[in-house]
Scaffold this active site. Structure first.
Site, PDB file in Angstrom:
ATOM      1  N   HIS A   1       3.769  -0.099  -4.217  1.00 16.85           N
ATOM      2  CA  HIS A   1       4.347  -1.548  -3.940  1.00 16.85           C
ATOM      3  C   HIS A   1       5.370  -1.501  -3.037  1.00 16.85           C
ATOM      4  O   HIS A   1       5.562  -2.636  -2.333  1.00 16.85           O
ATOM      5  CB  HIS A   1       4.652  -1.819  -5.482  1.00 16.85           C
ATOM      6  CG  HIS A   1       3.678  -2.251  -6.309  1.00 16.85           C
ATOM      7  ND1 HIS A   1       3.973  -3.123  -7.470  1.00 16.85           N
ATOM      8  CD2 HIS A   1       2.466  -2.151  -6.382  1.00 16.85           C
ATOM      9  CE1 HIS A   1       3.043  -3.252  -8.212  1.00 16.85           C
ATOM     10  NE2 HIS A   1       2.063  -2.710  -7.333  1.00 16.85           N
TER      11      HIS A   1
ATOM     12  N   HIS B   1      -5.654   5.532  -8.918  1.00 17.80           N
ATOM     13  CA  HIS B   1      -5.779   4.614 -10.090  1.00 17.80           C
ATOM     14  C   HIS B   1      -6.601   5.504 -11.233  1.00 17.80           C
ATOM     15  O   HIS B   1      -6.453   5.079 -12.441  1.00 17.80           O
ATOM     16  CB  HIS B   1      -6.762   3.492  -9.789  1.00 17.80           C
ATOM     17  CG  HIS B   1      -5.878   2.312  -9.048  1.00 17.80           C
ATOM     18  ND1 HIS B   1      -6.749   1.534  -8.310  1.00 17.80           N
ATOM     19  CD2 HIS B   1      -4.608   1.980  -8.743  1.00 17.80           C
ATOM     20  CE1 HIS B   1      -5.772   0.777  -7.647  1.00 17.80           C
ATOM     21  NE2 HIS B   1      -4.600   0.987  -7.908  1.00 17.80           N
TER      22      HIS B   1
END
EC number: 1.11.1.7
Length: 690
Positions: free
Chosen positions: A185, A437
């Site tokens: 992020h 992920h």
């Protein structure tokens, strides 16, 4: 071609990670020495191994660092860059400043990091690329098969090629996974998407029906669900919503022609933009403007991120009274672990600011803010490069390729190169970094100080509902849980909570993160897996069997049943299925991309904490202290009532990594930041401590 129903049966056979048993003979030598390479922008890491580190002792250099032999000639940025933080669906571009002043502190939007090319790495700029995009029309249309047909459904590929078995990693904790999301992020956010909750642009109806092309928004690229899907067929879902990333052709940027390039709305640097924001306007909304502190709100004796002013818009909230945060990044509320770490990083800023204020009472608000921010970023870079990245890239690989150094504690590493473009690579943000992920765990344990399990949360129940971390002792219990509970093994399995229930809100099912990853690969027109293999120095495959050096035969059979040609395999898919390089958490293709990215991120950052510039750097004594920063210390200093932690918080508790009192974990001594010009005899014995 095999029928979709047969493929789905294959998906249910439970094939897991045969590839994990394979060994890669090349070790860390990811890229073969190719002095005549046709890829001039690639740095050729095997060649990098022959270069001596440029390490300087306690005195600052009197001559410039040697020129990096792998950088491309300096060239001006090819697009305009902007500074505003756009809302979802919009992007605003503007030119970088014509002239940059050399200051001691970073700008918030990333501009002027490179004084001669001030737009490099700035918010609202284009992603970089290693290879030319592979759009179906050469301009912007999503990738298709080399036969001209559509590629297989991303959901079908997700079901067939990737499993969902629960395989805990015996070595690494959930904080290891969660720190990766912090870094992701910080470095990247695609323009035009929320990336954390239900997108306002609808490409499918609320009951999962495909919206016709005549009425769908032009950015729609819905994921088609196969008719016999083991989950979605139960509720009649035919498609998963997917909105394309905005590009330099969609915005008011100065489009230069050629293939479309996607835009990222955050800075490329590891600068904690997710804490501080990407513009002056955004930062002003979360700063206290007193004592250098960021805004916090106190509830139940603890300090929290400030509340959102649009609760029902920013979170999946029923009413405006629910807890929903605002921060430097709109994705802060996405999951409990993310909200916890963003809170911890914010608290750390204020802890540093308060200590500096006590040590230097003559400092004004701006100086305290900038100095605290500078220290917070430096600690974050130390943790990221010296504690976290070696787990993923391998310490030996990072040393050989000059991402980290074994330097004396107070020595500078003056390796900034103004010719290195620090932009985040599309192949990194859209493919390589998303592989991790697979580490996500769908059950979040709550642990006591004695590390007894008190209960657990189901991840899909708390997407975009961060208020759970303020209930009772959940903040500390989840923090301890993430430091103790194993992450999922980095393999071909993706937890059911993100494979069928992502952002489900109150619905029976949600979306599929692996399908979204594959679809984003095609949206961005990433080069094929085969092209990237060749780019990274591996043999180009001329048939399916050519992939057998890194992908196991059972998986190859699955890929053959899915794709019309071996040339069609998506980068996100193929590289995720490779056997890992020994000592790393990725196969050679992704490791090549990751190593390239984090070399650029370091060497292309004028403010990187180990640089010894007199204006932007730290003193040798300060640098020695910053190298003591650790994830364990960060958690100890910023929990509510955390009193013990293992020294290596990214690694599971063991005899060699036992839980010890926080008082025994080294900490950065902030007395080294006393302004010696005015305060030569301050008694600093308690400053900088919790």
């Amino acid at each position: 071609m095999i029928r979709a129903r047969d493929l789905l049966l294959l998906a249910l056979l439970g094939f897991i990670s045969s590839a994990l048993g394979l060994k890669v003979s090349s070790g860390y030598h990811i890229v073969h020495n190719q002095p005549q390479s046709s890829f001039p922008n690639y740095h050729g890491f095997s060649y990098l191994q022959g270069s001596a580190p440029y390490v300087i002792g306690n005195s600052l250099p009197t001559s410039p660092a040697p020129q990096n032999p792998f950088s491309s000639p300096a060239s001006p940025p090819v697009s305009a860059y902007g500074y505003s933080f756009p809302t979802a669906g919009r992007v605003s571009c503007a030119a970088p400043p014509a002239v940059c002043e050399k200051t001691a502190y970073r700008t918030l939007d990333g501009s002027c990091n490179h004084l001669e090319q001030p737009g490099l790495g700035v918010a609202n700029s284009k992603y970089g690329r290693l290879l030319t995009p592979k759009y179906a029309d050469g301009i912007s249309a999503p990738t298709r098969s080399v036969t001209g047909d559509e590629l297989p459904s991303a959901r079908l590929v997700s079901l067939v090629a990737f499993g969902e078995q629960d395989v805990p990693d015996p070595e690494f904790t959930l904080h290891n996974m969660q720190w990766g999301q912090i870094m992701t992020h910080d470095m990247s956010m695609q323009a035009g998407g929320t990336q954390s909750k239900k997108h306002p642009t609808r490409c499918c109806t609320d009951d999962g029906r495909l919206i016709g092309l005549d009425t769908a928004h032009k950015t729609c690229f819905a994921i088609i669900v196969p008719p016999h899907d083991p989950a979605y067929s139960q509720v009649g879902t035919e498609c998963l919503n997917f909105v394309r990333t905005l590009t330099d052709r969609d915005s008011n940027c100065q489009y230069q022609g050629g293939p479309a390039e996607q835009l990222t709305v955050v800075t490329s640097y590891l600068d904690l933009s997710l804490v501080y924001g990407n513009s002056i306007q955004q930062n002003s909304d979360i700063r206290e403007f007193q004592g250098g502190r960021m805004i916090v709100e106190e509830r139940n004796g603890a300090k929290w991120l400030p509340l959102s002013r649009n609760v029902t818009g920013d979170c999946d909230a029923v009413d405006a009274s629910e807890v929903c945060y605002r921060s430097g990044d709109v994705r802060v509320n996405q999951n409990p672990g993310l909200a916890i770490l963003q809170t911890i990083l914010l608290r750390e800023h204020n802890r540093i600011a308060d200590a500096l204020s006590a040590l230097n009472p003559h400092y004004d608000d701006r100086t305290l803010f900038q100095e605290a921010r500078k220290i917070n970023i430096a600690q974050y870079q130390q943790i990221s490069y010296y504690e976290w990245l070696p787990i993923f890239l391998g310490g030996e690989n990072m040393l050989k390729n000059r991402l980290i150094y074994k330097a004396p504690s107070g020595s500078y590493i003056n390796d900034f190169d103004p010719n290195i473009d620090p932009s985040v690579l599309n192949e990194h943000a859209t493919a390589a970094f998303r592989y991790f992920h697979s580490q996500i765990e769908g059950r979040l344990d709550l642990l006591s100080e004695l590390r007894q399990v008190l209960g657990s949360l189901t991840l899909s129940d708390w997407f975009n509902r961060p208020g759970i971390i303020e209930v009772g002792d959940n903040f500390d219990s989840l923090t301890r849980g993430h430091a103790t509970q194993p992450e999922e093994l980095t393999d071909i399995n993706f937890d059911r909570q993100i494979k069928h229930f992502l952002f489900r809100r109150n619905m029976p099912f949600g979306s599929d993160l692996r399908s979204l990853d594959i679809q984003r690969n095609r949206d961005h027109g990433l080069a094929s897996y085969n092209d990237m293999r060749e780019f990274c120095g591996l043999r180009r495959a001329h048939s399916w069997e050519g992939y057998g050096d890194l992908i196991s035969p059972p998986i190859l059979e699955k890929l053959k049943s899915l794709y019309p040609s071996h040339e069609d395999v998506d980068l996100t898919v193929g590289a995720s299925l490779e056997a890992h390089v020994a000592g790393a958490l990725a196969g050679p293709t992704f490791l090549c991309i990751l190593t390239e990215q984090f070399y650029r991120t370091r060497v292309g950052d004028r403010f990187f904490f180990e640089n010894g510039d007199k204006l932007t750097g730290f003193t040798p004594d300060q640098l020695e202290e910053l190298r003591k920063a650790s994830m364990a210390r960060l958690l100890c200093d910023n929990g509510n009532h955390i009193s013990s932690m293992q020294p290596e918080a990214f690694r599971t508790v063991s005899h060699s990594n036992p839980i010890i009192p926080c008082s025994n974990i080294p900490q950065v001594d902030l007395t080294k930041w006393i302004d010696q010009k005015l305060y030569a005899t301050v008694d600093p014995s308690h400053y900088g401590k919790k």
